[in-house]
Each structure stands twice: as structure tokens, then as C-alpha cells.
Write a protein that holds these residues in place. Structure first.
Motif, PDB file in Angstrom:
ATOM      1  N   GLN A 116      54.829  39.218  45.629  1.00  0.00           N
ATOM      2  CA  GLN A 116      55.128  37.832  46.344  1.00  0.00           C
ATOM      3  C   GLN A 116      55.177  37.033  45.462  1.00  0.00           C
ATOM      4  OE1 GLN A 116      52.384  37.004  49.832  1.00  0.00           O
ATOM      5  NE2 GLN A 116      53.142  34.747  49.674  1.00  0.00           N
ATOM      6  N   ALA A 117      54.350  36.629  44.612  1.00  0.00           N
ATOM      7  CA  ALA A 117      54.562  35.547  43.582  1.00  0.00           C
ATOM      8  C   ALA A 117      55.568  35.842  42.672  1.00  0.00           C
ATOM      9  CB  ALA A 117      53.297  35.366  42.531  1.00  0.00           C
ATOM     10  N   TYR A 118      55.944  36.860  42.148  1.00  0.00           N
ATOM     11  CA  TYR A 118      57.298  37.321  41.628  1.00  0.00           C
ATOM     12  C   TYR A 118      58.560  36.844  42.225  1.00  0.00           C
ATOM     13  CZ  TYR A 118      60.553  39.828  38.264  1.00  0.00           C
ATOM     14  OH  TYR A 118      61.437  40.353  37.502  1.00  0.00           O
ATOM     15  N   TYR A 119      58.554  37.269  43.443  1.00  0.00           N
ATOM     16  CA  TYR A 119      59.743  36.799  44.183  1.00  0.00           C
ATOM     17  C   TYR A 119      59.863  35.347  44.654  1.00  0.00           C
ATOM     18  CZ  TYR A 119      61.791  41.522  45.261  1.00  0.00           C
ATOM     19  OH  TYR A 119      62.407  42.786  45.002  1.00  0.00           O
ATOM     20  N   GLU A 120      58.683  34.810  44.755  1.00  0.00           N
ATOM     21  CA  GLU A 120      58.565  33.332  44.746  1.00  0.00           C
ATOM     22  C   GLU A 120      59.047  32.508  43.498  1.00  0.00           C
ATOM     23  OE1 GLU A 120      55.043  32.752  47.905  1.00  0.00           O
ATOM     24  OE2 GLU A 120      54.474  32.494  45.832  1.00  0.00           O
ATOM     25  N   TRP A 121      58.714  32.807  42.314  1.00  0.00           N
ATOM     26  CA  TRP A 121      58.840  32.234  41.124  1.00  0.00           C
ATOM     27  C   TRP A 121      60.141  32.857  40.432  1.00  0.00           C
ATOM     28  CZ3 TRP A 121      56.425  28.003  39.014  1.00  0.00           C
ATOM     29  CH2 TRP A 121      55.434  27.470  39.907  1.00  0.00           C
ATOM     30  N   MET A 122      60.735  33.808  40.506  1.00  0.00           N
ATOM     31  CA  MET A 122      61.773  34.163  39.937  1.00  0.00           C
ATOM     32  C   MET A 122      63.299  34.197  40.521  1.00  0.00           C
ATOM     33  SD  MET A 122      60.235  35.481  36.983  1.00  0.00           S
ATOM     34  CE  MET A 122      61.583  36.659  36.208  1.00  0.00           C
ATOM     35  N   PRO A 123      64.159  34.077  39.911  1.00  0.00           N
ATOM     36  CA  PRO A 123      65.422  33.853  40.488  1.00  0.00           C
ATOM     37  C   PRO A 123      66.122  34.995  40.831  1.00  0.00           C
ATOM     38  CG  PRO A 123      65.933  33.579  38.322  1.00  0.00           C
ATOM     39  CD  PRO A 123      64.421  33.773  38.301  1.00  0.00           C
ATOM     40  N   VAL A 124      65.548  35.685  41.929  1.00  0.00           N
ATOM     41  CA  VAL A 124      66.072  37.224  42.402  1.00  0.00           C
ATOM     42  C   VAL A 124      66.070  37.144  43.672  1.00  0.00           C
ATOM     43  CG1 VAL A 124      64.711  38.376  40.421  1.00  0.00           C
ATOM     44  CG2 VAL A 124      63.672  38.025  42.569  1.00  0.00           C
ATOM     45  N   ARG A 125      67.160  37.898  44.289  1.00  0.00           N
ATOM     46  CA  ARG A 125      67.390  37.934  45.669  1.00  0.00           C
ATOM     47  C   ARG A 125      66.463  38.851  46.366  1.00  0.00           C
ATOM     48  NH1 ARG A 125      73.040  37.293  46.503  1.00  0.00           N
ATOM     49  NH2 ARG A 125      74.240  37.180  44.353  1.00  0.00           N
ATOM     50  N   GLU A 126      65.949  38.066  47.778  1.00  0.00           N
ATOM     51  CA  GLU A 126      65.089  38.820  48.601  1.00  0.00           C
ATOM     52  C   GLU A 126      65.670  40.256  49.141  1.00  0.00           C
ATOM     53  OE1 GLU A 126      61.933  37.398  49.262  1.00  0.00           O
ATOM     54  OE2 GLU A 126      62.618  35.777  48.014  1.00  0.00           O
ATOM     55  N   PRO A 127      64.634  40.949  49.384  1.00  0.00           N
ATOM     56  CA  PRO A 127      64.915  42.299  49.982  1.00  0.00           C
ATOM     57  C   PRO A 127      65.886  41.811  51.444  1.00  0.00           C
ATOM     58  CG  PRO A 127      62.448  42.193  49.390  1.00  0.00           C
ATOM     59  CD  PRO A 127      63.339  40.759  49.195  1.00  0.00           C
ATOM     60  N   GLY A 128      66.521  42.919  51.596  1.00  0.00           N
ATOM     61  CA  GLY A 128      67.280  42.876  52.703  1.00  0.00           C
ATOM     62  C   GLY A 128      66.328  42.972  54.036  1.00  0.00           C
ATOM     63  N   LYS A 129      66.934  42.890  55.292  1.00  0.00           N
ATOM     64  CA  LYS A 129      66.120  43.166  56.441  1.00  0.00           C
ATOM     65  C   LYS A 129      65.537  44.525  56.314  1.00  0.00           C
ATOM     66  CE  LYS A 129      66.280  42.608  61.438  1.00  0.00           C
ATOM     67  NZ  LYS A 129      67.185  42.581  62.817  1.00  0.00           N
ATOM     68  N   GLY A 130      64.270  44.434  56.445  1.00  0.00           N
ATOM     69  CA  GLY A 130      63.496  45.750  56.667  1.00  0.00           C
ATOM     70  C   GLY A 130      63.147  46.342  55.214  1.00  0.00           C
ATOM     71  N   GLY A 131      63.597  45.669  54.306  1.00  0.00           N
ATOM     72  CA  GLY A 131      63.382  46.294  52.818  1.00  0.00           C
ATOM     73  C   GLY A 131      62.121  45.847  51.998  1.00  0.00           C
ATOM     74  N   SER A 132      61.914  46.714  51.098  1.00  0.00           N
ATOM     75  CA  SER A 132      60.606  46.415  50.257  1.00  0.00           C
ATOM     76  C   SER A 132      60.742  45.673  49.224  1.00  0.00           C
ATOM     77  CB  SER A 132      59.772  47.774  49.969  1.00  0.00           C
ATOM     78  OG  SER A 132      58.542  47.444  49.332  1.00  0.00           O
ATOM     79  N   ARG A 133      59.733  44.651  48.907  1.00  0.00           N
ATOM     80  CA  ARG A 133      59.849  44.070  47.345  1.00  0.00           C
ATOM     81  C   ARG A 133      59.686  44.937  46.495  1.00  0.00           C
ATOM     82  NH1 ARG A 133      55.880  39.184  49.577  1.00  0.00           N
ATOM     83  NH2 ARG A 133      57.532  37.668  50.288  1.00  0.00           N
ATOM     84  N   ALA A 134      59.071  45.938  46.494  1.00  0.00           N
ATOM     85  CA  ALA A 134      58.886  46.955  45.481  1.00  0.00           C
ATOM     86  C   ALA A 134      60.228  47.578  45.181  1.00  0.00           C
ATOM     87  CB  ALA A 134      57.727  48.007  45.678  1.00  0.00           C
ATOM     88  N   ASP A 135      61.188  47.895  46.192  1.00  0.00           N
ATOM     89  CA  ASP A 135      62.468  48.747  45.736  1.00  0.00           C
ATOM     90  C   ASP A 135      63.435  47.824  45.297  1.00  0.00           C
ATOM     91  OD1 ASP A 135      61.248  50.767  47.245  1.00  0.00           O
ATOM     92  OD2 ASP A 135      62.202  50.336  49.157  1.00  0.00           O
ATOM     93  N   TYR A 136      63.268  47.461  44.051  1.00  0.00           N
ATOM     94  CA  TYR A 136      63.956  46.519  43.318  1.00  0.00           C
ATOM     95  C   TYR A 136      65.050  47.222  42.116  1.00  0.00           C
ATOM     96  CZ  TYR A 136      64.974  42.433  40.285  1.00  0.00           C
ATOM     97  OH  TYR A 136      65.737  41.302  39.808  1.00  0.00           O
ATOM     98  N   TRP A 137      66.308  47.477  42.493  1.00  0.00           N
ATOM     99  CA  TRP A 137      66.956  47.853  41.632  1.00  0.00           C
ATOM    100  C   TRP A 137      68.477  47.440  41.661  1.00  0.00           C
ATOM    101  CZ3 TRP A 137      63.494  51.664  43.854  1.00  0.00           C
ATOM    102  CH2 TRP A 137      63.909  51.885  45.278  1.00  0.00           C
TER     103      TRP A 137
END
Length: 556
Positions: free
Chosen positions: A265-286
Motif C-alpha cells: 500500500q505504501a509503495y503504491y501511494e509513494w511511487m509513480p506507478v499505475r494502480e491495479p485494474g479493477k479486481g487486480g492485486s497490487r502484488a501482480d506487478y509486471w
């Protein structure tokens, strides 16, 4: 991306910590004690052909904050091409992420944020190009640890005119407290980690990310170049796998899943990365980033979604007494076909991306990868060799070398956290790539705090491509405490023990600059002379070139 002339780009670059123009504010800012401000700078990243993530944080807020953002084609913001409003509050730690849509492909833009008459510093960013692309410059970074020193390499990247974007391969932050890795150095330099403890909760991870984003040299890099980021282990904690981590003790640090989710959660808040799509997991990051007709950049996730627990030699060394014992460990434990590095979804995504890249005819297939992929075998180091290199009994390096001497004698890999600890999974990865026609992989790797120039082969000896490893921005190399001649001797021992390792250097800090065109790639290993103060000079550690040879890649 814009065409880059072949020239030495180190001439004239910073030697005394002069921040670039883009790192300065363009509008009136509030003093540090006067309410709302943009104390963490700006950042951009995760671009595609018509959009890019823009990031900042509003400091000094206590409730909901409303503000505006702008994107322009000039640094004076007289030609605004996109603008809008934002809202942020405590639920996301007052961070801001917006994704302007409909931007021209291959464009260069300036952006800024404001709350009333308080403006952020401006940033510069890009969208991905389409069609013919003449060249592409990538700065490859890894292992940025505040207590070990100043981010002089970040500043050098900010000032590097050959760089179009930054690929950070992980360990963007570190989780340790003052009694952990880097603690003594942090005290000596006045760069202790905040909070002053190992981070385990959401508030902890937020504060640690904030400390890293407040660093002026980090702000200079982020404001000058878009970022492609992947995490490694220290964004959560050392050596995680799907169900735990080496540096997580449930009895004192609580549930692993909660800690992992808080770190994400902190990584997605503080980094310039796209949020997961609807129903997606933050861990599925590729990701699969396409640079017109020139290159594909495909990033992997090898930590949180599919990895089995690492093997530990401490659990096996006492049982490796005979040659049969070694063969049994190699066959039954190391090559266990059930041991995975990547999730099924991650592997399927990578296979589809490689297939698309081959079908599109792009000459370069770049893999953004966390841990070393080449076979890295333990060297045979005698007592005489250690003495000649000045490695004295009682030192950490001496204890390490003698403890794992049996590995070199047995021909076993040195690092079981890397792909070497999952050889069946690596072979399956190579098989998947081969099935798509991609036997020309250019793998980019961080993690080791050392520079690498490797070649890659599958178990049958088929060439699969090449690997470039980047050293740490500040995290110390394995031989940083040795003299230059002694460190070179250790580097050579490592290379001699491993046929896939053509060159390695474990003493310097810096980054790798990779410049691609349609006929070749130029690789510069860029070092910084010092990380213990802001007085430094960048220098060229090594340069090599890469070109296509048949259906694979070679160094020239």
C-alpha cells in the motif's frame, strides 16, 4: 525517443552536487513553517503511448486537500496541453497520483502541481513512442540505501543527457533500523533511517518512503526523468517468498500477510506507478513497455506472487560430506521441479509479451529482473589466496569465504536467493522464451551491489542472451572494504569460477547506462568517486557493446 549522439556524456557532469534546473521550483512556495508545501518533490513514471503517471505529496495537511495539476510542452507552462484537479487526504497519506490521458506519443512534457498559490517544483517526463525509434537511453539503478551514503549516482543520472528514462530494479528503500544493515554508517553520516526502527506497519513504511523522497538528489532524478520501477525484497523486507520472509519474525512482528500488504500500500501511494485494474492485486506487478519498432521492456515479479521459500546452505552444509551427498542435494533439493520463482499469471504475461515482441520484429527484448539470472558458482579460495588479498582472519569476508569454501570445491552456486537457487524454474523460463522465438534476451539485473557482464545459456548449452548487472546506488559492494588490487583479485576469482560471468566488479557504486539503436547497444558502467559526501566525480568504470549474432546476442 530522441536521437542521442555518440559522445562522452560524463564531461561537464556534476562533481560538486549542483542540482539541475528542473529540480528547482517554478512558482511561489510556502516557507517550511507556513502550512501546505510540496516537500517531497515530484515524480513521473509507468508511461505508455498516450499517458504517464504524475506524482507528488502535499505536506503540512490535516484534512482533505484540493489542488490542480498542469502538463505543458515548455518549461514556462505557456503551452498547456492537459490540466485538471486533484483531491487527497489522510487515507492515502496526502500523496497525489494523476494519469493525464490523450498525450501525443513520444512527447516530452513538463508538469507541476499547485494548491492555491503554492506550487511544486516542475518535472520533466515523456510518453512512449510509436513508429520508428532511432535510439533509446536507459539508466539502470538498484539498491539505494540512505544510511550508507549520498545519492550522488541519482544526481549523475539526473544530469546525464543520454538518459531518456530510469529503470529501478528494486531495493528502492530499505527496511532496517539503527541496529541493522547500514545503521553505524547512518549515524556517522547523519543519515539515520526514519523511523528509527525496523519498519513493519503502514505508518512505518510511509515514513520511510517519505524520507527517501525528501532527499534532494532523489528529487533531482525523479524530476528529470520518468521512472520504471520494480520492487525487489527490501521494499517489504529481506528475502521474502509467498508465505514469509527471512527478515520477518511472526512472533514479534505480527502476521506476514499484513506486513506485505502494508508495504505494498505504501509503495503504491509513494511511487509513480499505475494502480491495479479493477479486481487486480497490487502484488501482480509486471509490465510490457513498447518503444516503437526498437525495443520491448518486460518486467518480472519474482518475490511476492510465486516464489517458494529459499534454500539455506546453513540447513545443508553439515550433510554435504561426500560427492554422493552433493549430487543428492543438487538433484533432490536444488533442482526440485516444484520450486517456483514466478506465478503462473506472471509467466503467462511474460510469454505473451515476448511473443508479441518477436512478432512485431523489434530487435531488442529487455527483461527487467530483480536477482542474478546467470550461473554464479562459488569460487575455490585457498588460505594463501585470502592472505595475498589481505583478507584477515576474524573479518566478515574471511569468515564468509572459509564457511562456504566447500561450495566451491563441490561446484555449487553461491547465492540461493538468485535464480541459481531455482534452476528448474530458470530452465522453464528459458524454455518459455525459446518457444516464443526469443533467444536474444537482454536481462537487466540489480540486487548484488556489484556490476556484471554475463552471458546466458540453458542447461543444454543453448545461448539465451546476455545479462547486465548494475551495482548499488549506495549499498556497499562485497569488496568495498578491500584495496583496489585485492578487490580486483576477488572479482577475477568469481569470474574464473563461473563460465557465464565474463566480468564483475564489486567495489564501486553507480549505475549502468544502456543506449540502444537498431544495430547495437552501448553499455557504460558509470561510477561515482565518493558516496560519503556531496563532493564527488562520476567516472567511466567500463564500456562494452552488444550486437545481434544469429538468433542471440554477443558482446563486441
Amino acid at each position: 525517443m530522441s536521437k542521442i549522439r555518440r559522445r562522452s556524456v560524463l564531461k561537464g557532469m556534476s562533481a560538486t552536487a549542483v542540482l539541475p534546473v528542473i529540480g528547482c521550483a517554478s512558482g511561489p512556495e510556502a516557507p517550511a513553517d507556513a502550512g501546505l508545501r510540496f516537500a517531497h518533490g515530484v515524480a513521473s513514471g509507468d508511461p505508455d503511448q498516450d499517458s504517464v503517471v504524475l506524482w507528488t505529496r502535499v505536506s503540512g495537511a490535516s484534512g482533505t486537500v484540493l489542488g490542480q495539476w498542469q502538463v505543458a510542452t515548455d518549461a514556462h507552462f505557456s503551452a498547456v496541453v492537459a490540466e485538471g484537479d486533484f483531491s487527497t487526504d489522510a487515507a492515502r497519506d496526502w500523496t497525489v497520483k494523476v494519469v493525464p490521458q490523450g498525450l501525443p506519443a513520444g512527447g516530452s512534457f513538463y508538469y507541476r502541481f499547485n494548491v492555491g498559490d503554492v506550487y511544486s517544483m516542475p518535472g520533466r517526463t515523456r510518453t512512449l513512442p510509436t513508429g520508428h525509434v532511432a535510439s533509446l537511453g536507459i539508466a539502470i539503478a538498484s539498491c539505494s540505501n540512505i544510511p550508507f551514503g549520498y545519492f550522488n549516482a541519482y544526481e549523475t543520472i539526473a544530469l546525464d543527457p543520454a538518459v531518456d528514462l530510469v529503470l529501478h530494479l528494486g531495493d528502492y528503500i530499505y527496511e532496517y533500523g539503527p541496529d541493522g544493515y547500514g545503521g553505524k554508517s547512518g549515524v556517522a553520516l547523519g543519515r539515520e533511517h526514519l523511523p528509527r526502527k525496523e519498519i513493519v506497519s503502514l505508518d512505518d513504511y510511509r515514513q520511510r518512503h517519505g524520507q527517501y523522497k525528501a532527499d534532494p538528489q532523489s528529487q533531482a532524478m525523479h524530476s528529470n526523468h520518468p521512472l520504471i520501477a520494480i520492487w525487489d525484497d527490501h521494499e517489504s523486507t529481506n528475502n521474502p517468498w509467498t508465505d514469509g520472509a527471512e527478515n520477518h519474525q511472526p512472533e514479534t512482528e505480527g502476521d506476514w500477510n499484513r506486513r506485505r500488504d502494508d508495504s505494498l500500500q505504501a509503495y503504491y501511494e509513494w511511487m509513480p506507478v499505475r494502480e491495479p485494474g479493477k479486481g487486480g492485486s497490487r502484488a501482480d506487478y509486471w509490465r510490457h513497455l513498447r518503444f516503437g519498432d526498437l525495443a520491448s521492456l518486460i518486467t518480472l515479479e519474482t518475490r511476492l506472487t510465486g516464489r517458494d521459500e529459499q534454500l539455506d546452505y546453513e540447513d545443508h552444509l553439515e550433510r554435504l560430506k561426500t560427492e554422493d551427498d552433493v549430487h543428492r542435494f543438487y538433484r533432490e533439493d536444488l533442482w526440485d521441479p516444484e520450486r517456483e520463482m514466478m506465478s503462473a499469471e506472471g509467466k503467462a504475461f511474460t510469454a505473451a509479451a515476448l511473443a508479441e515482441s518477436v512478432e512485431a520484429g523489434r530487435p531488442w527484448r529487455i527483461i527487467g529482473n530483480q536477482v542474478l539470472m546467470a550461473r554464479w558458482l562459488a569460487p575455490k579460495i585457498s588460505e594463501q589466496q585470502l592472505a595475498e588479498m589481505g583478507v584477515e582472519p576474524g573479518t566478515g569476508l574471511y569468515d564468509y569465504a572459509t564457511r562456504f569454501r566447500p561450495l566451491g570445491e563441490a561446484g555449487l552456486p553461491l547465492n540461493l536467493d538468485a535464480w541459481d537457487g531455482y534452476p528448474h524454474a530458470r530452465e522453464a523460463f528459458y524454455g518459455m522464451a525459446s518457444a516464443t522465438g526469443a533467444t536474444d534476451l537482454l536481462v537487466l539485473t540489480g540486487d548484488t551491489h556489484a556490476s556484471w557482464q554475463n552471458q546466458l545459456f540453458d542447461a543444454r548449452g543453448k545461448a539465451m542472451g546476455l545479462e547486465l548487472g548494475t551495482t548499488g546506488i549506495t549499498s556497499p559492494g562485497p569488496f568495498s572494504d578491500l584495496g583496489q588490487e585485492e578487490a580486483q583479485a576477488m572479482n577475477q576469482l568469481l569470474a574464473d569460477a563461473s563460465p557465464e560471468v565474463l566480468w564483475t566488479e564489486g567495489q564501486s557504486n553507480g549505475y549502468v547506462r544502456l543506449v540502444l539503436n537498431h544495430s547495437e547497444a552501448t553499455v557504460d558502467y558509470v561510477g561515482v568517486s565518493n558516496i560519503k559526501s556531496r563532493e564527488y566525480k562520476p567516472f567511466s568504470l567500463r564500456q562494452t557493446r552488444i550486437r545481434k549474432s544469429g538468433d542471440t546476442l554477443i558482446y563486441t
